[in-house]
Design a protein around this motif. Structure first.
Motif, PDB file in Angstrom:
ATOM      1  N   LYS A   1       0.769  -1.064   0.414  1.00 42.71           N
ATOM      2  CA  LYS A   1      -0.110   0.356   0.084  1.00 42.71           C
ATOM      3  C   LYS A   1       0.646   1.667  -0.187  1.00 42.71           C
ATOM      4  CE  LYS A   1      -3.703   1.962   2.616  1.00 42.71           C
ATOM      5  NZ  LYS A   1      -4.958   1.908   3.574  1.00 42.71           N
ATOM      6  N   VAL A   2       1.612   1.399   0.666  1.00 47.73           N
ATOM      7  CA  VAL A   2       2.807   2.516   0.429  1.00 47.73           C
ATOM      8  C   VAL A   2       3.712   2.423  -0.110  1.00 47.73           C
ATOM      9  CG1 VAL A   2       4.728   3.271   1.635  1.00 47.73           C
ATOM     10  CG2 VAL A   2       3.096   2.070   3.332  1.00 47.73           C
ATOM     11  N   HIS A   3       4.243   1.353  -1.329  1.00 53.03           N
ATOM     12  CA  HIS A   3       4.760   1.504  -2.572  1.00 53.03           C
ATOM     13  C   HIS A   3       3.881   2.023  -3.861  1.00 53.03           C
ATOM     14  CE1 HIS A   3       8.163  -1.366  -0.624  1.00 53.03           C
ATOM     15  NE2 HIS A   3       7.933   0.188  -0.638  1.00 53.03           N
ATOM     16  N   SER A   4       2.672   1.485  -3.385  1.00 50.90           N
ATOM     17  CA  SER A   4       1.638   1.646  -4.012  1.00 50.90           C
ATOM     18  C   SER A   4       1.505   3.780  -4.847  1.00 50.90           C
ATOM     19  CB  SER A   4       0.334   1.184  -3.802  1.00 50.90           C
ATOM     20  OG  SER A   4       0.106  -0.434  -4.134  1.00 50.90           O
ATOM     21  N   GLY A   5       1.044   4.281  -2.980  1.00 50.24           N
ATOM     22  CA  GLY A   5       0.859   5.575  -2.522  1.00 50.24           C
ATOM     23  C   GLY A   5       2.166   6.395  -2.798  1.00 50.24           C
ATOM     24  N   TYR A   6       3.453   5.717  -3.613  1.00 52.14           N
ATOM     25  CA  TYR A   6       4.299   6.308  -3.606  1.00 52.14           C
ATOM     26  C   TYR A   6       4.485   6.527  -5.297  1.00 52.14           C
ATOM     27  CZ  TYR A   6       7.583   5.577   0.181  1.00 52.14           C
ATOM     28  OH  TYR A   6       7.546   5.392   1.648  1.00 52.14           O
ATOM     29  N   VAL A   7       3.913   5.285  -5.968  1.00 44.91           N
ATOM     30  CA  VAL A   7       4.101   5.488  -6.947  1.00 44.91           C
ATOM     31  C   VAL A   7       3.356   6.476  -7.639  1.00 44.91           C
ATOM     32  CG1 VAL A   7       3.354   4.260  -9.223  1.00 44.91           C
ATOM     33  CG2 VAL A   7       4.646   2.988  -7.667  1.00 44.91           C
ATOM     34  N   ALA A   8       2.045   6.432  -7.473  1.00 47.04           N
ATOM     35  CA  ALA A   8       0.656   7.345  -7.433  1.00 47.04           C
ATOM     36  C   ALA A   8       1.097   9.041  -7.077  1.00 47.04           C
ATOM     37  CB  ALA A   8      -0.002   7.504  -6.567  1.00 47.04           C
ATOM     38  N   ARG A   9       2.337   9.101  -6.682  1.00 48.12           N
ATOM     39  CA  ARG A   9       2.589  10.908  -6.724  1.00 48.12           C
ATOM     40  C   ARG A   9       3.106  10.734  -7.626  1.00 48.12           C
ATOM     41  NH1 ARG A   9       5.255  11.136  -0.364  1.00 48.12           N
ATOM     42  NH2 ARG A   9       5.583  13.285  -1.343  1.00 48.12           N
ATOM     43  N   VAL A  10       3.748  10.369  -8.242  1.00 51.00           N
ATOM     44  CA  VAL A  10       4.822  10.164  -9.461  1.00 51.00           C
ATOM     45  C   VAL A  10       3.830  10.367 -10.484  1.00 51.00           C
ATOM     46  CG1 VAL A  10       6.727  10.243 -10.550  1.00 51.00           C
ATOM     47  CG2 VAL A  10       6.367   9.006  -8.314  1.00 51.00           C
ATOM     48  N   ASP A  11       4.130  11.839 -11.235  1.00 58.51           N
ATOM     49  CA  ASP A  11       3.239  11.952 -12.722  1.00 58.51           C
ATOM     50  C   ASP A  11       3.377  11.045 -13.486  1.00 58.51           C
ATOM     51  OD1 ASP A  11       2.179  14.653 -11.383  1.00 58.51           O
ATOM     52  OD2 ASP A  11       3.574  16.008 -12.334  1.00 58.51           O
ATOM     53  N   GLY A  12       3.026  10.348 -14.274  1.00 60.12           N
ATOM     54  CA  GLY A  12       2.885  10.411 -15.232  1.00 60.12           C
ATOM     55  C   GLY A  12       2.533   8.604 -15.357  1.00 60.12           C
ATOM     56  N   PHE A  13       2.780   8.413 -13.486  1.00 62.14           N
ATOM     57  CA  PHE A  13       2.237   6.735 -13.350  1.00 62.14           C
ATOM     58  C   PHE A  13       1.297   6.653 -13.031  1.00 62.14           C
ATOM     59  CE2 PHE A  13       7.222   7.441 -13.752  1.00 62.14           C
ATOM     60  CZ  PHE A  13       7.447   6.647 -14.157  1.00 62.14           C
ATOM     61  N   GLU A  14       1.026   5.509 -12.563  1.00 62.12           N
ATOM     62  CA  GLU A  14      -0.033   4.535 -12.151  1.00 62.12           C
ATOM     63  C   GLU A  14      -0.468   3.250 -11.669  1.00 62.12           C
ATOM     64  OE1 GLU A  14      -3.841   4.125 -14.208  1.00 62.12           O
ATOM     65  OE2 GLU A  14      -2.908   3.666 -16.430  1.00 62.12           O
ATOM     66  N   VAL A  15      -1.038   3.082 -10.381  1.00 61.02           N
ATOM     67  CA  VAL A  15      -0.766   1.396  -9.823  1.00 61.02           C
ATOM     68  C   VAL A  15      -1.970   0.562 -10.636  1.00 61.02           C
ATOM     69  CG1 VAL A  15      -1.205   0.142  -7.930  1.00 61.02           C
ATOM     70  CG2 VAL A  15       0.605   2.184  -8.163  1.00 61.02           C
ATOM     71  N   VAL A  16      -1.448   0.135 -11.685  1.00 62.33           N
ATOM     72  CA  VAL A  16      -2.684  -0.948 -11.742  1.00 62.33           C
ATOM     73  C   VAL A  16      -3.218  -2.274 -11.183  1.00 62.33           C
ATOM     74  CG1 VAL A  16      -2.649  -0.011 -14.335  1.00 62.33           C
ATOM     75  CG2 VAL A  16      -1.319  -1.873 -14.338  1.00 62.33           C
ATOM     76  N   GLY A  17      -2.548  -2.541 -10.491  1.00 60.33           N
ATOM     77  CA  GLY A  17      -2.421  -3.529  -9.900  1.00 60.33           C
ATOM     78  C   GLY A  17      -1.806  -4.240  -8.522  1.00 60.33           C
ATOM     79  N   VAL A  18      -1.720  -5.138  -8.166  1.00 58.91           N
ATOM     80  CA  VAL A  18      -0.862  -5.343  -6.569  1.00 58.91           C
ATOM     81  C   VAL A  18      -1.824  -6.668  -6.338  1.00 58.91           C
ATOM     82  CG1 VAL A  18      -0.681  -4.905  -3.935  1.00 58.91           C
ATOM     83  CG2 VAL A  18      -1.785  -3.392  -6.002  1.00 58.91           C
ATOM     84  N   ALA A  19      -0.440  -7.388  -6.757  1.00 51.70           N
ATOM     85  CA  ALA A  19      -0.277  -8.775  -5.880  1.00 51.70           C
ATOM     86  C   ALA A  19       0.738  -9.243  -4.663  1.00 51.70           C
ATOM     87  CB  ALA A  19       0.877  -9.800  -7.420  1.00 51.70           C
ATOM     88  N   HIS A  20       0.388 -10.278  -3.896  1.00 46.70           N
ATOM     89  CA  HIS A  20       0.728 -10.631  -2.508  1.00 46.70           C
ATOM     90  C   HIS A  20       1.932 -11.998  -2.620  1.00 46.70           C
ATOM     91  CE1 HIS A  20      -0.848  -6.953  -0.668  1.00 46.70           C
ATOM     92  NE2 HIS A  20      -1.834  -8.052  -1.197  1.00 46.70           N
ATOM     93  N   SER A  21       1.619 -12.467  -4.208  1.00 45.66           N
ATOM     94  CA  SER A  21       2.658 -13.559  -3.881  1.00 45.66           C
ATOM     95  C   SER A  21       3.158 -14.077  -5.760  1.00 45.66           C
ATOM     96  CB  SER A  21       1.234 -14.732  -4.303  1.00 45.66           C
ATOM     97  OG  SER A  21       0.322 -14.633  -4.889  1.00 45.66           O
ATOM     98  N   GLY A  22       4.122 -14.624  -5.642  1.00 45.51           N
ATOM     99  CA  GLY A  22       4.703 -14.754  -7.067  1.00 45.51           C
ATOM    100  C   GLY A  22       3.972 -15.359  -8.264  1.00 45.51           C
ATOM    101  N   ALA A  23       3.031 -15.917  -7.563  1.00 45.37           N
ATOM    102  CA  ALA A  23       2.087 -16.631  -8.604  1.00 45.37           C
ATOM    103  C   ALA A  23       0.609 -15.566  -9.284  1.00 45.37           C
ATOM    104  CB  ALA A  23       0.780 -17.835  -8.360  1.00 45.37           C
ATOM    105  N   ASP A  24       0.767 -15.129  -8.420  1.00 41.25           N
ATOM    106  CA  ASP A  24      -0.397 -13.859  -8.138  1.00 41.25           C
ATOM    107  C   ASP A  24      -0.017 -12.728  -9.093  1.00 41.25           C
ATOM    108  OD1 ASP A  24      -2.914 -15.079  -7.270  1.00 41.25           O
ATOM    109  OD2 ASP A  24      -2.552 -13.635  -5.411  1.00 41.25           O
ATOM    110  N   ALA A  25       1.886 -12.256  -8.932  1.00 38.26           N
ATOM    111  CA  ALA A  25       2.139 -11.223  -9.472  1.00 38.26           C
ATOM    112  C   ALA A  25       2.256 -12.033 -11.624  1.00 38.26           C
ATOM    113  CB  ALA A  25       3.814 -11.272  -9.382  1.00 38.26           C
ATOM    114  N   VAL A  26       2.791 -13.029 -11.353  1.00 41.52           N
ATOM    115  CA  VAL A  26       2.682 -13.434 -13.432  1.00 41.52           C
ATOM    116  C   VAL A  26       1.397 -13.974 -13.863  1.00 41.52           C
ATOM    117  CG1 VAL A  26       3.024 -16.166 -14.766  1.00 41.52           C
ATOM    118  CG2 VAL A  26       4.788 -15.219 -12.273  1.00 41.52           C
TER     119      VAL A  26
END
Length: 227
Positions: free
Chosen positions: A15-40
């Motif tokens: 959640k913190v890292h997603s908030g960091y990304v959202a603060r940078v112009d031109g970037f958006e978080v399109v998803g969050v995963a908490h395991s390797g399988a979910d990431a792939v």
């Protein structure tokens, strides 16, 4: 917009890292995963441009996920974000094609610098004609343009004082130790608030690292080392 997938086993950290990304112009978080399988799976479905990838995942090592992502049809770029400090992991990230490697805990500024570098790289690649051969100058810019932070302190911080803080921090690190803002203030005759500003500037510019020391009640102490 540059689409980002955040991968971390810790829900609050993600959640913190997603908030960091959202603060940078031109970037958006399109998803969050908490395991390797979910990431792939998320990378395959969402097709992000960039993945912020943790190494310590509950089901599979992050380096295996990195290799899987690089071999997939999605083939996103990857920045590793992890507490892992061993050289084998760092070497594996480099060999796996990671663009950069951020050691936790890191500041918003440190991640912002890497995202801005990625945005510059992204734009440069997009501006090159796909059917024309690349000139050496273009290749040098793409391979050589790593995120570089200004050496001079930001407005409000004096270069002379920064040199004093740097010298103290280097000496402590050379002896195998680290330094708190309070200890830095005592050694430099600065206020604790001012000392911490200089120390955090060095962290943000990639020249120092910070670790959290947990003690009793209250917030963990931030300890600084020169890198």
């Amino acid at each position: 917009m540059i689409r980002v997938l955040v991968v971390d086993d810790d829900f609050m950290v993600a959640k913190v890292h997603s908030g960091y990304v959202a603060r940078v112009d031109g970037f958006e978080v399109v998803g969050v995963a908490h395991s390797g399988a979910d990431a792939v799976r998320a990378a395959d479905e969402l097709r992000p441009d960039l993945v912020l990838l943790d190494i310590y995942l509950p089901d599979v090592d992050g380096l295996a996920v990195l290799r899987n992502l690089r071999d997939s049809d999605a083939d996103p770029d990857v920045i590793v974000i992890t507490a892992a400090r061993d050289l084998d992991t760092v070497r594996g990230a480099i060999r796996g094609g990671a663009l950069h490697y951020l050691i936790k805990p890191f500041s918003y500024e440190a991640l912002r610098d890497q995202l801005e570098h990625f945005r510059s790289l992204h734009r440069k690649l997009g501006s090159l004609p796909g059917d024309a051969p690349a000139a050496q100058q273009d290749v040098d810019e793409l391979f050589g343009a790593r995120a570089r932070n200004p050496v001079a302190p930001p407005k409000g911080l004096a270069s002379e004082t920064a040199e004093v803080v740097e010298r103290i921090l280097r000496e402590v690190t050379a002896d195998g130790g680290d330094l708190s803002a309070t200890e830095c203030a005592d050694a430099t005759a600065l206020s604790r608030v001012s000392a911490r500003k200089y120390l955090e500037h060095f962290v943000a510019s990639g020249r120092a690292e910070v670790r959290l020391r947990y003690g009793g009640a209250g917030r963990p102490e931030r300890r600084y080392r020169w890198v």
